[in-house]
Design an enzyme around this catalytic site. Structure first.
Site, PDB file in Angstrom:
ATOM      1  N   GLU A 169      14.686  18.915  11.361  1.00 19.90           N
ATOM      2  CA  GLU A 169      15.991  19.550  11.173  1.00 19.90           C
ATOM      3  C   GLU A 169      16.756  18.962  10.000  1.00 19.90           C
ATOM      4  O   GLU A 169      17.439  19.683   9.268  1.00 19.90           O
ATOM      5  CB  GLU A 169      16.823  19.441  12.455  1.00 19.90           C
ATOM      6  N   HIS A 208      19.873  19.967  26.920  1.00 20.93           N
ATOM      7  CA  HIS A 208      19.559  21.363  26.585  1.00 20.93           C
ATOM      8  C   HIS A 208      20.580  22.317  27.189  1.00 20.93           C
ATOM      9  O   HIS A 208      20.254  23.472  27.439  1.00 20.93           O
ATOM     10  CB  HIS A 208      18.163  21.747  27.097  1.00 20.93           C
TER      11      HIS A 208
HETATM   12  C1  LIG Z   1      14.919  17.454  17.671  1.00 19.23           C
HETATM   13  C2  LIG Z   1      14.331  18.563  18.445  1.00 19.23           C
HETATM   14  N1  LIG Z   1      14.019  19.711  17.806  1.00 19.23           N
HETATM   15  C3  LIG Z   1      13.463  20.731  18.484  1.00 19.23           C
HETATM   16  C4  LIG Z   1      13.198  20.629  19.818  1.00 19.23           C
HETATM   17  C5  LIG Z   1      12.602  21.813  20.586  1.00 19.23           C
HETATM   18  N2  LIG Z   1      11.234  21.552  20.970  1.00 19.23           N
HETATM   19  C6  LIG Z   1      10.932  21.109  22.218  1.00 19.23           C
HETATM   20  S1  LIG Z   1       9.297  20.814  22.393  1.00 19.23           S
HETATM   21  C7  LIG Z   1       8.987  21.291  20.803  1.00 19.23           C
HETATM   22  C8  LIG Z   1       7.590  21.246  20.272  1.00 19.23           C
HETATM   23  C9  LIG Z   1       7.073  19.892  20.309  1.00 19.23           C
HETATM   24  O1  LIG Z   1       5.786  19.836  19.819  1.00 19.23           O
HETATM   25  P1  LIG Z   1       4.960  18.504  19.950  1.00 19.23           P
HETATM   26  O2  LIG Z   1       5.755  17.352  19.457  1.00 19.23           O
HETATM   27  O3  LIG Z   1       3.647  18.738  19.298  1.00 19.23           O
HETATM   28  O4  LIG Z   1       4.804  18.303  21.520  1.00 19.23           O
HETATM   29  P2  LIG Z   1       4.075  19.261  22.575  1.00 19.23           P
HETATM   30  O5  LIG Z   1       5.098  20.239  23.050  1.00 19.23           O
HETATM   31  O6  LIG Z   1       2.931  19.902  21.893  1.00 19.23           O
HETATM   32  O7  LIG Z   1       3.675  18.349  23.680  1.00 19.23           O
HETATM   33  C10 LIG Z   1      10.154  21.672  20.153  1.00 19.23           C
HETATM   34  C11 LIG Z   1      10.227  22.172  18.773  1.00 19.23           C
HETATM   35  C12 LIG Z   1      13.564  19.426  20.454  1.00 19.23           C
HETATM   36  N3  LIG Z   1      13.376  19.257  21.775  1.00 19.23           N
HETATM   37  N4  LIG Z   1      14.107  18.404  19.757  1.00 19.23           N
END
Ligand SMILES: Cc1ncc(C[n+]2csc(CCOP(=O)(O)OP(=O)(O)O)c2C)c(N)n1
Ligand SMILES: [Mg+2]
Lengths: 343, 329
Positions: free
Chosen positions: A66, A135
């Site tokens: 971000e 959230h």
């Molecule tokens: C700072 C932030 N940006 C966006 C999100 C929304 N979000 C939650 S899970 C996710 C994807 C995460 O991907 P990864 O780190 O690969 O973990 P996975 O879900 O695959 O376990 C996102 C974008 C968040 N929780 N925090």
């Protein structure tokens, strides 16, 4: 055979996407960045269809970075583009606030008005479905407190489209906060009153204008976003008790339409502010201060606020629902005023 | 390469089963009250739910080397790691149900599980656990106390600023911390190659002067070996390391995810490589397990989950006003 002209109703999500699509057709400088806003169409549906129509160059899925992409939007906006960026949940501002409040909001001022930052930052807000304390926040006041960015909060699809179009065309940065309970996503459950008739053609609503959504003479209930719907329900309940409640939808926090609120309170003499954001240092305090500062003599009773208590938003539904504003609490706030007055 | 003892193998197998049975139970119970209309707010488990099916080897391969005193921070997808770290299962499930007997009395929910008895925590903001892991490692260094910290993250988190800042800080101060990337190839709907400029994140360790390794194959024993090296190094004062694990997300990003973004056949191919049946087969072939022993372990694992679910279901909800407690101590 003639069929009655059917008014087209849209969800807030579709209204937002339509406004963005129409502006993208008109203006090649408009482009969109954010997480999962591409082929998925946004976690909350507000970019649906855009990737299909405009392609990956103008509708860009970003890494979970971000600070990088919101900072980049500031740079692109200052260089002649009109970016729209999405912060998926407003709660995530913590990882990127510097780009928002120290750059996006201040570059115009620092440059003596010579640099424009025509960008829109859209973010989801709101609780009510047990998504817990990272959230579910609204954080309206957090953004509205910091000078240099406009802040809009629509309560329905008509306003969402008009405010989005105005935000994109505005030469200033605009924060567009949409409440998840109004969005019209199947999996979230939606406030019925948010899905309303929306004209097909592009139109702007002036940013900074509140709206009286229900006329009344005994009390002014001032709110924004989902709170407007709670207020309307409360007004219906109050009507059964012979109380005539006026409901005002702020629609915009920056600029704040103080005159509109003051005019209403001058008429009713009573004020309740409904805000899903935290109780202290927020919208409710600002509205009450604005009225009191203007003319304390207008008030027939102590103003009341129905807001989220000053606690992180709890996960478990029994606590969360207990803490959230609702119509019953608004009615109780009126009764409190009434009792105090007749004492 | 460090090979686990047979006791460690059986422990890893059992913890993976507990975790999987737990996710399968949650998946079922989550849908209660959500049909025919799926509304996240409804049912005994409301809110977002990120299941860890397929990622169990990452948790057990690393946590096999940890004691209660060691620190773990996890993500929005925490259950498998919590199980392997020894978080109190009954209280964890009760927390996921929002009950008074939950780890946090219902205040946190599934993305905010805290069990201080085993130094476990998790949170819902991407890469947010990394700073606290580094800080806990610093605290141990300053106090001269034993213990290492492990921060688990998804591959998506390697593009967040906190990732880069904490790696540098940990290396600069030679802290006893291990960073573990669970690369399941997806961040919600965005494929890793669409979000990440390099092919493998372990290479980023070099930029911060720490060892980085890649563990392919979602294999508990290979992960065990890599974690053994990294954790031994940390315990011996050799500073931080980065481990990138190739794993798989067998479920959607969260419950209710339509997963239309997945290429055709991907899910079936991943299912066919489910690490738990594969590990069971391996242990049978190694003679560490026979069918009867495998069944007994499975029954025990299932029993633990059933007990925890029953505990959660039968526990009372907190009083609403308890929402006001615990803001400050
Ligand atoms: C700072 C932030 N940006 C966006 C999100 C929304 N979000 C939650 S899970 C996710 C994807 C995460 O991907 P990864 O780190 O690969 O973990 P996975 O879900 O695959 O376990 C996102 C974008 C968040 N929780 N925090
Ligand atoms: Mg991932």
């Amino acid at each position: 055979m003639s069929s009655p002209v059917k008014q087209r109703k849209l969800t807030v999500a579709r209204a937002m996407a339509e406004a963005v699509a129409q502006e993208m057709r008109l203006d090649p400088r408009v482009f969109v960045m954010g997480e999962d806003i591409g082929p998925l169409g946004g976690v909350f549906g507000n970019t649906r269809g855009l990737h299909e129509e405009f392609g990956g160059a103008r509708v860009r899925d970003t890494p979970i970075s971000e600070t990088a992409f919101i900072g980049a939007a500031v740079g692109a906006a200052s260089d002649g583009m009109r970016p729209i960026v999405e912060l998926m949940f407003v709660d995530f501002f913590g990882v990127c606030m510097d780009a928002i409040y120290n750059l996006m909001a201040k570059n115009t001022y620092f440059s003596g008005g010579k640099v424009r930052v025509p960008m829109v930052l859209m973010a989801s807000t709101g609780a009510g479905y047990s998504d817990a304390g990272q959230h579910s926040q609204c954080l309206y006041a957090t953004f509205a407190h910091l000078p240099g960015m406009k802040v809009v909060v629509p309560s329905n699809a008509y306003d969402a489209k008009g405010l989005m179009t105005a935000a994109i065309r505005d030469d200033n940065p605009v924060i567009f906060l949409f409440h998840k309970a109004l969005q019209g996503m199947g999996w979230l459950g939606t406030e019925k009153g948010a899905t309303v008739a929306v004209p097909e053609e592009p139109y702007c609503l002036e940013i900074g204008k509140a709206k009286t959504v229900r006329e009344g003479s005994d009390v002014s209930i001032v709110s924004l976003g989902v709170g407007v719907h709670h207020a309307l329900r409360a007004a219906q309940q109050l009507e059964k008790d012979g109380v005539s409640a006026e409901v005002i939808d702020l629609r915009s926090l920056v600029p704040l339409d103080r005159e509109h609120v003051i005019a209403s309170v001058r008429k009713t003499g009573r004020l309740i502010v409904v805000d899903e954001d935290y109780h202290s240092f927020g919208v409710s305090g600002e509205i009450i201060a604005s009225v009191v500062e203007h003319d304390i003599g207008m008030l027939k009773a102590r103003p009341q606020r129905v807001a989220f208590p000053d606690i992180p938003i709890p996960f478990t539904p029994v606590m969360e629902q207990w803490a959230l504003p609702n119509a019953e609490k608004i009615v109780a706030a009126y009764q409190q005023m009434h009792e105090e007055q007749s004492r | 390469m460090t090979v686990p003892s047979n006791a460690q193998r059986l422990w890893m197998f059992e913890q993976m089963l507990v975790s999987r049975y737990l996710e399968e139970s949650i998946e079922r119970i989550y849908m209660e009250g959500k049909t025919p209309v799926f509304n996240m707010a409804n049912g005994p488990i409301p809110g977002e739910m990120h299941l860890s099916n397929g990622q169990e080897p990452c948790a057990v391969g690393v946590c096999a080397h940890l004691n209660a005193e060691d620190i773990v921070t996890a993500t929005h997808r925490p259950h498998h790691i919590a199980v392997a770290k020894g978080v109190h299962l009954n209280e964890m499930v009760a927390e996921i149900f929002g009950k008074k007997t939950g780890l946090s009395g219902g205040r946190g929910g599934h993305m905010h599980l805290f069990d201080a008895r085993v130094n476990f925590s998790c949170s819902g903001i991407i890469a947010e656990g990394m700073g606290p892991a580094v800080g806990a490692a610093l605290s141990r260094q300053l106090q001269g106390k034993p213990g290492v910290a492990v921060a688990f993250i998804g591959e998506g988190a390697a593009n967040q600023g906190a990732f880069h800042e904490t790696l540098n800080l940990a290396a600069l101060w030679k802290l006893p911390v291990v960073f573990v990337i669970e690369d399941n190839a997806w961040g919600i709907s965005v494929a890793k190659q669409a979000s990440t400029a390099i092919e493998r994140n372990y290479l980023r360790a070099a930029a911060y002067g720490m060892p980085g390794v890649f563990v392919p194959g979602n294999d508990a024993e290979a992960i065990f070996a890599a974690a053994s090296d990294a954790i031994e190094r940390a315990r011996a004062g050799g500073g931080p390391s980065l481990i990138e694990i190739e794993t798989s997300r067998l479920a959607g990003h969260f419950m209710g995810d339509g997963e239309q973004y997945r290429p055709a056949g991907e899910k079936e191919a991943l299912q066919a490589k489910d690490p738990i049946p594969a590990y069971r087969q391996r242990l049978l072939e190694l003679g560490v397990l026979d069918e009867r022993a495998a069944e007994a372990i499975a029954a025990r694992a299932r029993g633990r989950v059933e007990e925890a679910v029953l505990f959660a279901r039968e526990s009372p909800y907190p009083a609403p006003e308890e929402a006001l407690d615990c803001v400050f101590v």
